[in-house]
Design a protein around this motif. Structure first.
Motif, PDB file in Angstrom:
ATOM      1  N   SER A   1       0.679  -1.180  -0.054  1.00 14.99           N
ATOM      2  CA  SER A   1       0.011  -0.048  -0.227  1.00 14.99           C
ATOM      3  C   SER A   1       0.715   1.301   0.076  1.00 14.99           C
ATOM      4  N   THR A   2       1.887   1.504   0.895  1.00 19.74           N
ATOM      5  CA  THR A   2       2.725   2.520   0.948  1.00 19.74           C
ATOM      6  C   THR A   2       3.483   2.939  -0.203  1.00 19.74           C
ATOM      7  N   SER A   3       4.192   1.552  -0.885  1.00 16.28           N
ATOM      8  CA  SER A   3       5.000   1.696  -1.934  1.00 16.28           C
ATOM      9  C   SER A   3       4.213   2.035  -3.369  1.00 16.28           C
ATOM     10  N   MET A   4       2.884   1.690  -3.389  1.00  9.55           N
ATOM     11  CA  MET A   4       2.199   2.042  -4.636  1.00  9.55           C
ATOM     12  C   MET A   4       1.694   3.621  -4.350  1.00  9.55           C
ATOM     13  N   ALA A   5       1.628   4.106  -3.083  1.00  6.97           N
ATOM     14  CA  ALA A   5       1.332   5.422  -2.932  1.00  6.97           C
ATOM     15  C   ALA A   5       2.540   6.169  -3.371  1.00  6.97           C
ATOM     16  N   LEU A   6       3.818   5.747  -3.031  1.00  5.86           N
ATOM     17  CA  LEU A   6       4.929   6.417  -3.424  1.00  5.86           C
ATOM     18  C   LEU A   6       4.817   6.530  -5.075  1.00  5.86           C
ATOM     19  N   PHE A   7       4.478   5.451  -5.605  1.00  7.55           N
ATOM     20  CA  PHE A   7       4.557   5.485  -7.287  1.00  7.55           C
ATOM     21  C   PHE A   7       3.349   6.331  -7.559  1.00  7.55           C
ATOM     22  N   GLN A   8       2.097   6.447  -7.124  1.00  8.03           N
ATOM     23  CA  GLN A   8       1.139   7.313  -7.378  1.00  8.03           C
ATOM     24  C   GLN A   8       1.585   8.754  -7.077  1.00  8.03           C
ATOM     25  N   ARG A   9       2.361   9.115  -6.227  1.00  8.01           N
ATOM     26  CA  ARG A   9       2.707  10.515  -5.938  1.00  8.01           C
ATOM     27  C   ARG A   9       3.676  10.937  -6.949  1.00  8.01           C
ATOM     28  N   SER A  10       4.300   9.887  -7.589  1.00 11.38           N
ATOM     29  CA  SER A  10       5.854  10.156  -8.414  1.00 11.38           C
ATOM     30  C   SER A  10       5.517  10.310  -9.802  1.00 11.38           C
ATOM     31  N   ALA A  11       4.212   9.639 -10.440  1.00  7.94           N
ATOM     32  CA  ALA A  11       4.039   9.796 -11.799  1.00  7.94           C
ATOM     33  C   ALA A  11       2.709  10.322 -12.040  1.00  7.94           C
ATOM     34  N   SER A  12       2.568  10.895 -13.479  1.00  5.18           N
ATOM     35  CA  SER A  12       1.252  11.431 -13.771  1.00  5.18           C
ATOM     36  C   SER A  12       0.391  10.114 -13.782  1.00  5.18           C
ATOM     37  N   THR A  13      -0.997  10.264 -14.011  1.00  2.00           N
ATOM     38  CA  THR A  13      -1.887   9.127 -14.191  1.00  2.00           C
ATOM     39  C   THR A  13      -1.824   8.649 -15.697  1.00  2.00           C
ATOM     40  N   GLU A  14      -1.289   9.502 -16.639  1.00  2.00           N
ATOM     41  CA  GLU A  14      -0.841   9.103 -17.988  1.00  2.00           C
ATOM     42  C   GLU A  14       0.237   8.040 -17.778  1.00  2.00           C
ATOM     43  N   GLN A  15       1.115   8.460 -17.260  1.00  2.00           N
ATOM     44  CA  GLN A  15       2.365   7.516 -17.056  1.00  2.00           C
ATOM     45  C   GLN A  15       2.296   6.488 -16.117  1.00  2.00           C
ATOM     46  N   LEU A  16       1.471   6.264 -15.191  1.00  3.31           N
ATOM     47  CA  LEU A  16       1.414   5.530 -14.066  1.00  3.31           C
ATOM     48  C   LEU A  16       1.279   3.941 -14.655  1.00  3.31           C
ATOM     49  N   PRO A  17       0.386   3.814 -15.345  1.00  3.70           N
ATOM     50  CA  PRO A  17      -0.033   2.461 -16.001  1.00  3.70           C
ATOM     51  C   PRO A  17       1.445   1.426 -16.335  1.00  3.70           C
ATOM     52  N   ALA A  18       2.116   2.348 -17.264  1.00  2.00           N
ATOM     53  CA  ALA A  18       3.429   1.950 -17.687  1.00  2.00           C
ATOM     54  C   ALA A  18       4.297   1.640 -16.404  1.00  2.00           C
TER      55      ALA A  18
END
Length: 435
Positions: A333-350
């Motif tokens: 949960s926390t590691s995914m939150a760090l990814f979500q904070r660091s990338a835009s929603t367009e970049q996030l899937p890749a």
């Protein structure tokens, strides 16, 4: 959905008009995957030649997960930048179709162990993209402050499924057979696919710059971000060092403790219950610094594993294993939150698909290492070495983090480049978080 006080961090998640439609489908699908943990190897055991059962069980288990790493690269250009619901829905459709082909082949008398492995592998091709789609959907629908609780909801659903799914599969296998448990798993993914299709508005969001991006765009983004690259290295090492536990635990129970499979089940149940509690707790950590929390989880988990390795009596090691599950649960949960904070929603899937593609290899590789380790030093020393290595990993990560914060005059280059003039709000916040 259960009623929650409006002050709960989970209230914005379960009350969201779109997410609350998706959560039941996710729960049903997670339960199907929990049953598949038992059904997949059991059916492989039934289909494989007598002298090759161990080999084919390993192949079947690997086929149900590892092809997702191939799918991350193979479909990167096609799927990068698409909406979270679309990615998760396509993964659910493929899983439902490939898994449904298994009981159909069984009914027609054409199901062999080779075909079984191929169908399992086909079902897993989009798994990394499906996982990325779920967490991207959260980033699309909720503001950043609610990402961690929403991630925790997904983790708690999965944790509940790992506790309930395996015993339910055991009952169904004894009643109707393992092939029909696979059929139930396929049906749960069909329900999830319908949920994404009917509960959410159709979105075909895809950006031109992402559509023309290379297949490895997600890996490239992680490489450019020191925080995310460090997190990925930490996660790979963490999961790899835990891998030998899957080999050592059963042999520790039988060879060292001279106990039955009932005690092994008790340990795994305790770990699962701890994981459920940890998933609930994770949503309340949203005000904690993410990187410090992630490193603290690794340190705490390694320490909680030590009683098993030093040969503590069951009355102590069983609660310690439950504590390890509680500490482990908030990690994703926390590691995914760090990814979500660091990338835009367009970049996030890749980006998330790339992260998942690497992590899916870590535990199997660690499990493969566990075989020779147990043969060389024994199961209990293997558990001790695993716990000590994880604890040392966390302490080293804490030392690096402290060194980075205390190094004066450190200059970090912004992510802006001539080929990518835009920067998302998430990237700006990630740069601030790095300081």
């Amino acid at each position: 959905m259960p009623r929650l006080p409006r002050t709960s961090p989970y209230w914005p998640v379960v009350s969201h008009p779109l997410l609350r439609r998706v959560l039941p489908g996710l729960a049903v699908s997670a339960l199907g995957d929990g049953m598949a943990v038992v059904a997949v190897p059991w059916l492989a055991r039934q289909l494989a030649p007598t002298g090759q059962r161990g080999l084919w069980i390993a192949v079947a288990v690997a086929a149900y997960t590892l092809p997702s790493a191939v799918g991350t690269v193979a479909f990167g250009r096609l799927l990068g930048g698409r909406g979270g619901a679309q990615l998760a829905g396509w993964d659910a459709i493929l899983r439902a179709a490939a898994l449904a082909a298994i009981p159909i082949a069984y009914l027609t008398g054409t199901l062999t162990i080779g075909l079984y492995a191929v169908l399992l592998a086909a079902s897993a091709l989009l798994h990394s993209w499906g996982s990325a789609g779920r967490f991207t959907l959260i980033a699309e629908l909720l503001p950043q402050r609610h990402h961690l609780p929403a991630n925790a909801v997904l983790t708690t659903i999965s944790g509940f499924a790992t506790v309930v799914g395996p015993p339910l599969a055991g009952i169904l296998i004894g009643w109707v057979g393992s092939v029909w448990v696979i059929a139930v798993d396929a049906a749960t993914f069909a329900v999830l696919a319908l949920t994404y299709r009917l509960a959410l508005p159709a979105t075909g969001t895809i950006r031109r710059y992402e559509h023309s991006a290379p297949r490895t765009a997600g890996f490239a983004f992680i490489r450019r971000q020191p925080t995310l690259l460090g997190l990925l290295v930490l996660s790979v090492a963490f999961f790899f060092l835990f891998g030998p536990v899957y080999v050592a635990m059963p042999l520790h129970i039988t060879d060292d403790l001279h106990a039955s499979a009932t005690l092994l089940a008790a340990y795994y149940t305790a770990f699962g219950i701890g994981g459920l509690l940890g998933g609930v707790v994770a949503g309340h950590l949203r005000h904690w610094p993410l990187r410090a929390t992630i490193i603290g989880i690794v340190i705490g988990f390694g320490a909680a594993m030590l009683p098993l390795g030093v040969g503590a009596p069951v009355v102590l090691s069983l609660p310690a294993f439950a504590l390890a599950g509680l500490i482990w649960a908030p990690y994703m949960s926390t590691s995914m939150a760090l990814f979500q904070r660091s990338a835009s929603t367009e970049q996030l899937p890749a980006v998330l698909a790339a992260n998942s593609a690497v992590l899916v290899l870590a535990v199997p590789l660690g499990t493969m290492l566990g075989g020779p380790m147990v043969g060389a030093i024994g199961p209990r020393p293997t558990l001790l070495l695993s716990g000590m290595a994880i604890l040392a990993l966390g302490l080293v990560a804490a030392g690096f983090a402290t060194l980075r914060r205390s190094t004066p005059g450190t200059v970090r280059m912004p992510l802006r480049s001539s080929s990518r003039p835009w920067r998302s709000q998430g990237e700006r916040e990630a740069e601030a978080d790095q300081h």
